[in-house]
Write a protein that holds these residues in place. Structure first.
Motif, PDB file in Angstrom:
ATOM      1  N   ASP A 185       0.808  -1.211   0.000  1.00 17.28           N
ATOM      2  CA  ASP A 185       0.000   0.000   0.000  1.00 17.28           C
ATOM      3  C   ASP A 185       0.844   1.265   0.000  1.00 17.28           C
ATOM      4  O   ASP A 185       0.326   2.356  -0.234  1.00 17.28           O
ATOM      5  N   GLY A 186       2.129   1.130   0.244  1.00 21.34           N
ATOM      6  CA  GLY A 186       3.024   2.275   0.279  1.00 21.34           C
ATOM      7  C   GLY A 186       4.367   1.864   0.830  1.00 21.34           C
ATOM      8  O   GLY A 186       4.579   0.694   1.202  1.00 21.34           O
ATOM      9  N   PRO A 187       5.329   2.779   0.905  1.00 24.19           N
ATOM     10  CA  PRO A 187       6.689   2.430   1.356  1.00 24.19           C
ATOM     11  C   PRO A 187       6.741   1.951   2.800  1.00 24.19           C
ATOM     12  O   PRO A 187       7.688   1.257   3.180  1.00 24.19           O
ATOM     13  N   GLU A 188       5.747   2.298   3.602  1.00 24.80           N
ATOM     14  CA  GLU A 188       5.737   1.879   4.992  1.00 24.80           C
ATOM     15  C   GLU A 188       5.092   0.504   5.185  1.00 24.80           C
ATOM     16  O   GLU A 188       5.156  -0.073   6.272  1.00 24.80           O
ATOM     17  N   ASP A 189       4.457  -0.009   4.137  1.00 27.91           N
ATOM     18  CA  ASP A 189       3.754  -1.293   4.246  1.00 27.91           C
ATOM     19  C   ASP A 189       4.759  -2.445   4.188  1.00 27.91           C
ATOM     20  O   ASP A 189       5.767  -2.376   3.470  1.00 27.91           O
ATOM     21  N   LYS A 190       4.458  -3.503   4.934  1.00 28.18           N
ATOM     22  CA  LYS A 190       5.320  -4.690   4.905  1.00 28.18           C
ATOM     23  C   LYS A 190       5.084  -5.475   3.623  1.00 28.18           C
ATOM     24  O   LYS A 190       4.038  -5.363   2.986  1.00 28.18           O
ATOM     25  N   SER A 191       6.062  -6.255   3.222  1.00 31.36           N
ATOM     26  CA  SER A 191       5.920  -7.120   2.055  1.00 31.36           C
ATOM     27  C   SER A 191       5.523  -8.515   2.505  1.00 31.36           C
ATOM     28  O   SER A 191       5.910  -8.970   3.589  1.00 31.36           O
ATOM     29  N   THR A 192       4.719  -9.184   1.673  1.00 30.22           N
ATOM     30  CA  THR A 192       4.250 -10.531   1.993  1.00 30.22           C
ATOM     31  C   THR A 192       4.309 -11.393   0.739  1.00 30.22           C
ATOM     32  O   THR A 192       3.862 -10.965  -0.338  1.00 30.22           O
ATOM     33  N   GLU A 193       4.868 -12.592   0.884  1.00 31.03           N
ATOM     34  CA  GLU A 193       4.926 -13.551  -0.213  1.00 31.03           C
ATOM     35  C   GLU A 193       4.405 -14.895   0.282  1.00 31.03           C
ATOM     36  O   GLU A 193       4.649 -15.281   1.427  1.00 31.03           O
ATOM     37  N   LYS A 212       8.903  -3.266   7.582  1.00 35.23           N
ATOM     38  CA  LYS A 212       9.590  -2.102   7.006  1.00 35.23           C
ATOM     39  C   LYS A 212      10.991  -1.916   7.579  1.00 35.23           C
ATOM     40  O   LYS A 212      11.853  -1.316   6.926  1.00 35.23           O
ATOM     41  N   ASP A 213      11.247  -2.458   8.803  1.00 34.20           N
ATOM     42  CA  ASP A 213      12.588  -2.343   9.389  1.00 34.20           C
ATOM     43  C   ASP A 213      13.493  -3.504   9.002  1.00 34.20           C
ATOM     44  O   ASP A 213      14.620  -3.612   9.485  1.00 34.20           O
ATOM     45  N   GLY A 214      12.989  -4.387   8.108  1.00 32.28           N
ATOM     46  CA  GLY A 214      13.788  -5.515   7.640  1.00 32.28           C
ATOM     47  C   GLY A 214      13.586  -6.805   8.399  1.00 32.28           C
ATOM     48  O   GLY A 214      14.130  -7.852   8.008  1.00 32.28           O
ATOM     49  N   THR A 215      12.825  -6.785   9.481  1.00 33.61           N
ATOM     50  CA  THR A 215      12.552  -7.998  10.248  1.00 33.61           C
ATOM     51  C   THR A 215      11.813  -9.012   9.366  1.00 33.61           C
ATOM     52  O   THR A 215      10.825  -8.677   8.714  1.00 33.61           O
ATOM     53  N   ARG A 216      12.308 -10.244   9.362  1.00 34.93           N
ATOM     54  CA  ARG A 216      11.731 -11.302   8.529  1.00 34.93           C
ATOM     55  C   ARG A 216      10.977 -12.308   9.404  1.00 34.93           C
ATOM     56  O   ARG A 216      11.544 -12.885  10.330  1.00 34.93           O
ATOM     57  N   ILE A 217       9.706 -12.489   9.118  1.00 32.65           N
ATOM     58  CA  ILE A 217       8.879 -13.511   9.759  1.00 32.65           C
ATOM     59  C   ILE A 217       8.577 -14.565   8.707  1.00 32.65           C
ATOM     60  O   ILE A 217       7.925 -14.285   7.697  1.00 32.65           O
ATOM     61  N   ASP A 218       9.069 -15.767   8.931  1.00 31.28           N
ATOM     62  CA  ASP A 218       9.011 -16.827   7.927  1.00 31.28           C
ATOM     63  C   ASP A 218       8.282 -18.032   8.501  1.00 31.28           C
ATOM     64  O   ASP A 218       8.685 -18.578   9.532  1.00 31.28           O
ATOM     65  N   GLN A 219       7.196 -18.421   7.854  1.00 31.95           N
ATOM     66  CA  GLN A 219       6.440 -19.615   8.267  1.00 31.95           C
ATOM     67  C   GLN A 219       6.638 -20.686   7.202  1.00 31.95           C
ATOM     68  O   GLN A 219       6.208 -20.522   6.059  1.00 31.95           O
ATOM     69  N   VAL A 220       7.299 -21.784   7.571  1.00 28.92           N
ATOM     70  CA  VAL A 220       7.743 -22.793   6.607  1.00 28.92           C
ATOM     71  C   VAL A 220       7.239 -24.171   7.022  1.00 28.92           C
ATOM     72  O   VAL A 220       7.327 -24.555   8.191  1.00 28.92           O
ATOM     73  N   ALA A 221       6.716 -24.909   6.067  1.00 31.38           N
ATOM     74  CA  ALA A 221       6.217 -26.259   6.331  1.00 31.38           C
ATOM     75  C   ALA A 221       7.364 -27.190   6.708  1.00 31.38           C
ATOM     76  O   ALA A 221       8.385 -27.244   6.017  1.00 31.38           O
TER      77      ALA A 221
END
Length: 227
Positions: A185-193, A212-221
């Protein structure tokens, strides 16, 4: 206590295809910047007309002291994917949340603390649990797709775009996966894949959020069981 299942949201122009296995159990590891935080187990059951999903999650290490979370979703299956009827979210130390979907009146009844709140049902309505699995039944086409996801406290709107297939490696195996990317939605929005395993009925096998601060939350099977 926060939900360890990463919230996502999708839908709209979709292409029908064969349904996923009638029973599936997926175990995930949720990591923050590579450190394991929680274990999530999701169980899908369906008969081609109706479905149910149960999710149980708990923290690891000292986070286990926070208790556990149980979320459920059940409903029917339509040509555009899942059509939830009831969603519940019960967790340690917090009031339960719920959403009831009335597809005849096109209303949502949401409850979290206080009295129930009735709202008009937006197009492509899902709940926080059904949204990841709806594309196991109807995958997105070439156009961006949008969904409105309710959790008892509010409704969020997201738009995703399919970016083709790629190989994704997980502890549960290596899969030919369809990759979906959320439009920011904008530069402050987090990215999701999101990656859906084509060779496992498009079951979700990985979700990656980058704050936005680079923190990665990864949910993996880490484990997938089907009959």
């Amino acid at each position: 206590m926060r939900s360890w299942f990463i919230p996502i949201a999708i839908s709209a122009s979709v292409c029908a295809h064969a349904a996923p296995p009638r029973q599936a159990e997926i175990e995930y590891d949720v990591m923050r910047n590579g450190t394991s935080l929680a274990e999530v187990v999701e169980r899908l059951r369906h008969d081609g007309k109706t479905y149910s999903i149960v999710e149980e999650s708990k923290g690891k290490g000292v986070l286990a002291l926070l208790g556990h979370i149980t979320r459920t979703s059940h409903g029917t299956i339509g040509p555009r994917g899942l059509r939830p009827l009831e969603f519940t979210d019960v967790r340690t130390g917090r009031d339960p949340a719920s959403v009831s979907f009335d597809w005849t009146k096109l209303t949502l009844t949401m409850k979290f603390k206080g009295p129930p709140e009735v709202r008009s049902m937006p197009a492509n309505a899902q709940d926080r649990l059904s949204v990841a699995f709806t594309f196991s039944f109807a995958i997105p086409g070439s156009e961006p797709v949008t969904v409105h996801s309710a959790d008892g406290k509010g409704i969020s709107t997201y738009t995703y775009k399919a970016e083709g297939h790629e190989q994704v490696k997980t502890p549960a195996g290596e899969f030919d996966a369809l990759k979906l990317v959320k439009q920011r939605d904008g530069p402050e929005d987090k990215s999701t894949e999101l990656w859906l395993a084509a060779d496992r009925g498009y079951l979700p096998v990985r979700i990656l959020i980058v704050e936005k601060d680079g923190t990665r939350i990864d949910q993996v099977a880490t484990r997938i069981e089907t009959p």
